[in-house]
Write a protein that holds these residues in place. Structure first.
Motif, PDB file in Angstrom:
ATOM      1  N   ALA A 116       0.880  -1.293  -0.045  1.00 50.20           N
ATOM      2  CA  ALA A 116       0.093   0.018   0.153  1.00 50.20           C
ATOM      3  C   ALA A 116       0.913   1.297  -0.142  1.00 50.20           C
ATOM      4  N   GLU A 117       2.289   1.213  -0.391  1.00 50.79           N
ATOM      5  CA  GLU A 117       3.023   2.408  -0.281  1.00 50.79           C
ATOM      6  C   GLU A 117       3.929   1.964  -1.603  1.00 50.79           C
ATOM      7  N   ASP A 118       4.608   3.302  -1.850  1.00 51.42           N
ATOM      8  CA  ASP A 118       5.829   3.096  -3.060  1.00 51.42           C
ATOM      9  C   ASP A 118       6.802   2.239  -2.519  1.00 51.42           C
ATOM     10  N   ALA A 119       7.229   1.608  -3.662  1.00 49.03           N
ATOM     11  CA  ALA A 119       8.453   0.831  -3.449  1.00 49.03           C
ATOM     12  C   ALA A 119       9.464   0.751  -4.190  1.00 49.03           C
ATOM     13  N   ARG A 120      10.654   0.360  -3.982  1.00 49.87           N
ATOM     14  CA  ARG A 120      11.801   0.187  -5.123  1.00 49.87           C
ATOM     15  C   ARG A 120      11.911  -1.306  -5.245  1.00 49.87           C
ATOM     16  N   TYR A 121      12.192  -2.108  -6.467  1.00 50.45           N
ATOM     17  CA  TYR A 121      12.347  -3.286  -6.717  1.00 50.45           C
ATOM     18  C   TYR A 121      13.582  -3.638  -7.222  1.00 50.45           C
ATOM     19  N   ALA A 122      14.461  -4.802  -6.768  1.00 54.07           N
ATOM     20  CA  ALA A 122      15.540  -5.071  -7.345  1.00 54.07           C
ATOM     21  C   ALA A 122      15.327  -6.728  -7.441  1.00 54.07           C
ATOM     22  N   VAL A 123      15.586  -7.128  -8.800  1.00 56.08           N
ATOM     23  CA  VAL A 123      15.071  -8.588  -8.902  1.00 56.08           C
ATOM     24  C   VAL A 123      16.268  -9.220  -9.666  1.00 56.08           C
ATOM     25  N   THR A 124      16.824 -10.466  -9.217  1.00 56.01           N
ATOM     26  CA  THR A 124      17.713 -11.273 -10.022  1.00 56.01           C
ATOM     27  C   THR A 124      16.990 -12.435 -10.447  1.00 56.01           C
ATOM     28  N   ILE A 125      17.010 -12.791 -11.790  1.00 54.48           N
ATOM     29  CA  ILE A 125      16.426 -14.001 -12.301  1.00 54.48           C
ATOM     30  C   ILE A 125      17.584 -14.946 -12.755  1.00 54.48           C
ATOM     31  N   ALA A 126      17.504 -16.101 -12.313  1.00 56.85           N
ATOM     32  CA  ALA A 126      18.524 -17.004 -12.450  1.00 56.85           C
ATOM     33  C   ALA A 126      18.448 -17.906 -13.677  1.00 56.85           C
ATOM     34  N   ILE A 127      19.121 -17.986 -14.691  1.00 55.96           N
ATOM     35  CA  ILE A 127      19.126 -18.778 -15.804  1.00 55.96           C
ATOM     36  C   ILE A 127      19.786 -19.916 -15.754  1.00 55.96           C
ATOM     37  N   LYS A 128      19.261 -21.090 -16.145  1.00 58.78           N
ATOM     38  CA  LYS A 128      19.579 -22.372 -16.186  1.00 58.78           C
ATOM     39  C   LYS A 128      19.663 -23.070 -17.671  1.00 58.78           C
ATOM     40  N   ASP A 129      20.768 -23.863 -17.795  1.00 56.22           N
ATOM     41  CA  ASP A 129      20.791 -24.454 -19.062  1.00 56.22           C
ATOM     42  C   ASP A 129      19.770 -25.705 -19.141  1.00 56.22           C
ATOM     43  N   ALA A 130      19.893 -26.501 -20.143  1.00 58.18           N
ATOM     44  CA  ALA A 130      18.845 -27.828 -20.333  1.00 58.18           C
ATOM     45  C   ALA A 130      19.242 -28.542 -19.301  1.00 58.18           C
ATOM     46  N   GLU A 131      20.308 -28.773 -18.838  1.00 61.87           N
ATOM     47  CA  GLU A 131      20.768 -29.601 -17.615  1.00 61.87           C
ATOM     48  C   GLU A 131      20.670 -29.173 -16.108  1.00 61.87           C
ATOM     49  N   GLY A 132      20.178 -28.096 -16.149  1.00 64.27           N
ATOM     50  CA  GLY A 132      19.717 -27.550 -14.829  1.00 64.27           C
ATOM     51  C   GLY A 132      20.906 -26.512 -14.090  1.00 64.27           C
ATOM     52  N   LYS A 133      21.992 -26.629 -14.969  1.00 63.63           N
ATOM     53  CA  LYS A 133      23.260 -25.783 -14.302  1.00 63.63           C
ATOM     54  C   LYS A 133      23.044 -24.129 -14.513  1.00 63.63           C
ATOM     55  N   ALA A 134      23.673 -23.734 -13.570  1.00 68.01           N
ATOM     56  CA  ALA A 134      23.427 -22.249 -13.597  1.00 68.01           C
ATOM     57  C   ALA A 134      24.231 -21.845 -14.752  1.00 68.01           C
ATOM     58  N   SER A 135      23.490 -21.048 -15.598  1.00 70.43           N
ATOM     59  CA  SER A 135      24.137 -20.242 -16.949  1.00 70.43           C
ATOM     60  C   SER A 135      24.303 -18.834 -17.254  1.00 70.43           C
ATOM     61  N   GLY A 136      23.798 -18.304 -15.764  1.00 71.18           N
ATOM     62  CA  GLY A 136      23.879 -16.709 -15.968  1.00 71.18           C
ATOM     63  C   GLY A 136      22.625 -16.256 -15.261  1.00 71.18           C
ATOM     64  N   GLY A 192      19.579 -11.475 -20.561  1.00 73.28           N
ATOM     65  CA  GLY A 192      20.550 -12.580 -19.762  1.00 73.28           C
ATOM     66  C   GLY A 192      21.851 -11.638 -19.985  1.00 73.28           C
ATOM     67  N   ASP A 193      22.820 -12.138 -19.064  1.00 71.47           N
ATOM     68  CA  ASP A 193      24.391 -11.668 -19.157  1.00 71.47           C
ATOM     69  C   ASP A 193      25.184 -12.456 -19.780  1.00 71.47           C
ATOM     70  N   THR A 194      24.747 -13.871 -20.099  1.00 66.98           N
ATOM     71  CA  THR A 194      25.753 -14.604 -20.700  1.00 66.98           C
ATOM     72  C   THR A 194      24.845 -15.467 -22.014  1.00 66.98           C
ATOM     73  N   PRO A 195      25.622 -15.646 -22.983  1.00 67.20           N
ATOM     74  CA  PRO A 195      24.901 -16.351 -23.937  1.00 67.20           C
ATOM     75  C   PRO A 195      24.854 -17.849 -23.620  1.00 67.20           C
ATOM     76  N   VAL A 196      23.642 -18.406 -23.819  1.00 63.67           N
ATOM     77  CA  VAL A 196      23.273 -19.783 -23.619  1.00 63.67           C
ATOM     78  C   VAL A 196      22.649 -20.511 -24.932  1.00 63.67           C
ATOM     79  N   LYS A 197      23.239 -21.568 -25.232  1.00 64.71           N
ATOM     80  CA  LYS A 197      22.571 -22.392 -26.409  1.00 64.71           C
ATOM     81  C   LYS A 197      21.543 -23.654 -25.933  1.00 64.71           C
ATOM     82  N   GLY A 198      20.667 -23.650 -26.536  1.00 63.39           N
ATOM     83  CA  GLY A 198      19.660 -24.768 -26.330  1.00 63.39           C
ATOM     84  C   GLY A 198      18.578 -24.275 -25.465  1.00 63.39           C
ATOM     85  N   ASN A 199      17.853 -25.285 -24.710  1.00 61.88           N
ATOM     86  CA  ASN A 199      16.688 -24.832 -23.812  1.00 61.88           C
ATOM     87  C   ASN A 199      17.015 -24.290 -22.810  1.00 61.88           C
ATOM     88  N   ILE A 200      16.527 -23.301 -22.229  1.00 60.52           N
ATOM     89  CA  ILE A 200      16.990 -22.942 -20.792  1.00 60.52           C
ATOM     90  C   ILE A 200      15.414 -22.859 -19.887  1.00 60.52           C
TER      91      ILE A 200
END
Length: 138
Positions: free
Chosen positions: A76-96, A117-125
């Protein structure tokens, strides 16, 4: 001279030990909300800060992944948001990660934004909210 050298050496050892003992926190462990929101009871519990963020698209089709997120200020008040989204490759490993920041969101305001995203990733993520913070607005 010896006291200064010893003091510097002690400081370096202390910083090194602190850095080595740092533990990885689970996703969402640093989800926070403003103290004013907690006092008024107008905000959702701390764990619900991450619930203000939805990943609506997670696409690796370009050079770097493109993630579309929707952030809603549920307080119910103004707010600032900071969000980090984790990107994982097809094997579930952190990729950026992808980062989102908004300095001021009014109560109930919904923002939809495509973030790279911050890093190129090939395949499904897969993409998930790793950290979400709700802070006082700037």
């Amino acid at each position: 001279m010896k006291r200064t050298t010893a003091g510097v050496l002690l400081a370096i050892v202390a910083m090194t030990m602190t850095a080595c003992s740092e533990e990885k926190q689970p996703a969402g462990a640093d989800v926070v909300q403003t103290s004013a929101a907690r006092q008024t009871g107008s905000a959702a519990p701390e764990a619900d800060v991450a619930a203000d963020v939805k990943v609506t698209k997670c696409d690796a089709g370009s050079y770097t992944p493109k993630i579309t997120i929707e952030v809603t200020n549920s307080t119910a008040e103004d707010a600032r948001y900071a969000v980090t989204i984790a990107i994982k490759d097809a094997e579930g490993k952190a990729s950026g990660e992808a980062l989102f920041a908004k300095n001021r969101m009014t109560p109930g305001q919904k923002v939809t934004e495509e973030i790279p995203g911050d890093t190129p990733v090939k395949g499904n993520i897969t993409c998930e909210v790793a950290r979400a913070k709700r802070l006082p607005p700037k």
